[in-house]
Design a protein around this motif. Structure first.
Motif, PDB file in Angstrom:
ATOM      1  N   LYS A  13       0.839  -1.198   0.000  1.00  0.00           N
ATOM      2  CA  LYS A  13       0.000   0.000   0.000  1.00  0.00           C
ATOM      3  C   LYS A  13       0.874   1.248   0.000  1.00  0.00           C
ATOM      4  CE  LYS A  13      -3.599  -2.355   2.691  1.00  0.00           C
ATOM      5  NZ  LYS A  13      -4.303  -2.412   3.995  1.00  0.00           N
ATOM      6  N   TYR A  25       0.753   5.552   0.206  1.00  0.00           N
ATOM      7  CA  TYR A  25      -0.125   6.598   0.748  1.00  0.00           C
ATOM      8  C   TYR A  25       0.521   7.964   0.589  1.00  0.00           C
ATOM      9  CZ  TYR A  25      -2.287   9.383   4.571  1.00  0.00           C
ATOM     10  OH  TYR A  25      -2.898  10.360   5.331  1.00  0.00           O
ATOM     11  N   TYR A  64      -3.558   4.962  -1.922  1.00  0.00           N
ATOM     12  CA  TYR A  64      -4.414   5.674  -0.969  1.00  0.00           C
ATOM     13  C   TYR A  64      -3.915   7.114  -0.855  1.00  0.00           C
ATOM     14  CZ  TYR A  64      -5.927   1.029   0.516  1.00  0.00           C
ATOM     15  OH  TYR A  64      -6.431  -0.249   0.540  1.00  0.00           O
ATOM     16  N   HIS A  87      -8.519   7.997   6.133  1.00  0.00           N
ATOM     17  CA  HIS A  87      -7.836   6.706   6.148  1.00  0.00           C
ATOM     18  C   HIS A  87      -7.339   6.419   7.570  1.00  0.00           C
ATOM     19  CE1 HIS A  87      -8.013   6.723   1.782  1.00  0.00           C
ATOM     20  NE2 HIS A  87      -7.425   7.906   1.773  1.00  0.00           N
ATOM     21  N   ALA A 132       0.305   1.851   5.871  1.00  0.00           N
ATOM     22  CA  ALA A 132       0.871   1.835   4.521  1.00  0.00           C
ATOM     23  C   ALA A 132       2.300   1.299   4.520  1.00  0.00           C
ATOM     24  CB  ALA A 132       0.833   3.237   3.924  1.00  0.00           C
ATOM     25  N   ILE A 171       5.074   5.576   2.026  1.00  0.00           N
ATOM     26  CA  ILE A 171       4.435   6.891   2.114  1.00  0.00           C
ATOM     27  C   ILE A 171       5.335   7.893   1.406  1.00  0.00           C
ATOM     28  CG2 ILE A 171       3.589   8.709   3.651  1.00  0.00           C
ATOM     29  CD1 ILE A 171       3.145   6.531   5.778  1.00  0.00           C
ATOM     30  N   LYS A 219       0.748   6.281  10.112  1.00  0.00           N
ATOM     31  CA  LYS A 219       0.241   5.510   8.972  1.00  0.00           C
ATOM     32  C   LYS A 219       1.237   4.459   8.470  1.00  0.00           C
ATOM     33  CE  LYS A 219      -3.752   7.666   8.201  1.00  0.00           C
ATOM     34  NZ  LYS A 219      -3.948   8.310   9.497  1.00  0.00           N
TER      35      LYS A 219
END
Length: 521
Positions: A196, A198, A228, A266, A271, A274, A319
């Motif tokens: 993921k 972000y 994201y 979110h 994540a 990032i 995150k």
């Protein structure tokens, strides 16, 4: 006599000139949204026709009006009133702005991946001059949007327009656009291969676009990445959705444009990567009694109200997954702030999260000429083995070290006044960083004066927990070995020559005026 050749104007220059003619009725900051949405319609139409012709050539002409046969190839299906040829047929009509609005609304309705991406009832509300809008449509009509799919047409135009707006609106007032050269450096350093990704302030989605290009360049699979993001400005949020949709990049940018601090869309995200370029030194981002008990600050002091830099850092930290990596930009002041900022920075270091601090050259941004810092954070800095894009990578334990890199003298000029990194420089910087991270670094990494230094936490504590690279990287004295007496004599000789040349030029100018019958005595 040979005819002097004139330089052909670029797509960006032609678009700017056409859009600039709307100045009387449209605010400068709106130009990019007007132009980019129209380019989107032209691009969508070109791709639609390309796919339609493929279907006909393959003997599937009966399916040319079935959206599924377009969507399966990441092509948007276009109803007749959304097609560019229909818009051009009506370009000179009084209701062309209404027709453009209807075209955008219909495209969004017919293609679920575009939900929330396109302007709604936008053009008819701007009061655009019909003739000037028609002229702009003519310019866009001449663009072959499929000629060079790798050249990121929307990104190029967006970047060019931001440069113009930064000048037109004044420094500090325009939006910040992260140059590709910096995004590429971040991607090469944190290596977003799988998981993921972000961006808490994603702008037009440039970080995501360049991340996907990184994966393609390294022969990875784009399907291994989930996107994201969040964006505060509504029109920019729509641009990001459009920018990603046009490239077939699935994304979750939240249900709407929203402030990341006050409406985090979110909350539960962890994540793997990032990438961010938050607003520099953002003032008044929260009131004294707001966000005091926010879970994102857990384990740290509450970031000060007068500057959001450490609010962004802690949002990013909150995150990160256990093995996550983050690369983000901040103003240099965040390296040495005192008070609450010092307390947070000290805790970040004690928690072994700070991997590297990289000072970038000045003049890399269109909207500000300041030098900024690239922070690299890592969630797991212990010794471990990782499978990375089919390769086994062994990381050493770096918990008690931070790598400092100074790139202020790096880069190459472009467009006269700006600086960018070459591909070779990015590769060199990233290789040095990865050598430092990995096992056997003693054979591949060395501290280099005026470039890089690996500092221990003990050294950083001794410097008051400052992260200013120049406190650690060795800088050689420029005065060593200089013979000042010889230098002064050389300068004296040069000055005499310059003054002599100036006097001779003055005499020649006076003689010329006398010959023309104009004495200056």
């Amino acid at each position: 006599m040979a005819k002097k050749q004139t330089k052909q104007k670029s797509i960006e220059e032609n678009l700017w000139e056409s859009a600039n003619k709307l100045r009387g009725s449209v605010e400068p900051s709106e130009y990019k949204h007007v132009v980019l949405s129209l380019i989107f319609l032209k691009y969508a139409y070109d791709r639609f026709m390309q796919r339609k012709n493929e279907l006909i050539a393959d003997g599937k002409g009966a399916f040319v009006d079935q959206p599924v046969f377009y969507n399966a190839k990441n092509v948007f299906y276009l109803n007749e009133i959304s097609r560019w040829d229909y818009i051009m047929e009506n370009a000179k009509q009084n209701d062309i702005a209404i027709k453009i609005d209807k075209a955008l609304a219909t495209v969004e309705k017919d293609n679920p991946t575009l939900r929330g991406a396109l302007p709604s009832n936008y053009y008819s509300g701007l009061g655009l001059d019909r003739n000037k809008l028609a002229a702009l449509l003519d310019v866009i009509n001449d663009i072959d949007t499929l000629k060079d799919p790798e050249n990121d047409l929307i990104g190029r135009v967006y970047e060019y327009f931001l440069a113009k707006f930064a000048i037109a609106e004044g420094k500090g007032k325009g939006e910040y656009y992260t140059p590709k050269t910096i995004v590429n450096l971040i991607a090469e350093m944190i290596e977003p291969y799988r998981g993921k990704i972000y961006d808490p302030c994603c702008g037009s989605g440039g970080m995501f676009v360049q991340s996907m290009k990184f994966i393609e360049a390294h022969h990875g699979n784009k399907k291994d990445i989930s996107v994201y993001g969040q964006e505060y400005t509504n029109t920019t949020y729509k641009l990001a959705k459009m920018n990603l949709a046009i490239r077939g990049i699935a994304n979750n940018l939240g249900e709407q444009a929203a402030d990341t601090f006050h409406n985090d869309q979110h909350k539960d995200l962890k994540a793997d990567f990032i990438m961010a370029n938050p607003p520099f030194n953002q003032k008044s981002w929260r009131a004294e009694n707001e966000l005091v008990d926010d879970p994102r600050w857990k384990g740290y002091e509450v970031p000060p109200t007068g500057n959001a830099n450490y609010g962004w850092i802690l949002n990013i930290v909150s995150k990160m997954s256990a093995n996550g990596m983050a690369g983000f930009l901040l103003a240099n002041g965040a390296l040495s702030g005192d008070g609450t900022e010092l307390a947070i920075r000290r805790q970040l270091l004690k928690n072994h999260l700070v991997e590297a601090i990289v000072i970038l050259p000045r003049n890399m941004f269109y909207s500000t000429d300041i030098s900024v810092t690239l922070w690299i954070l890592a969630g797991n800095r212990k010794a471990r083995t990782v499978e990375q894009n089919g390769k086994t990578v062994k990381y050493r334990n770096r918990e008690n070290e931070v790598l400092f890199i100074d790139l202020r003298q790096w880069g190459e000029p472009f467009e006269k006044k700006y600086i960018q990194f070459s591909k070779e420089q990015i590769a060199q910087i990233a290789e040095n960083f990865h050598n430092w991270q990995r096992e056997g670094y003693e054979q591949t990494y060395k501290d280099v004066p005026e470039y890089c230094y690996s500092a221990t936490l003990e050294e950083i504590e001794a410097k008051g927990w400052s992260l200013v690279p120049s406190k650690y990287i060795e800088f050689k004295s420029r005065d060593e070995g200089v013979d000042f007496d010889t230098k002064m004599k050389e300068l004296q000789t040069e000055m005499k020559d310059l003054l002599k040349q100036e006097e001779e030029s003055r005499k020649e100018l006076l003689n010329l005026f006398r010959e023309l019958g104009y004495g200056l005595e």
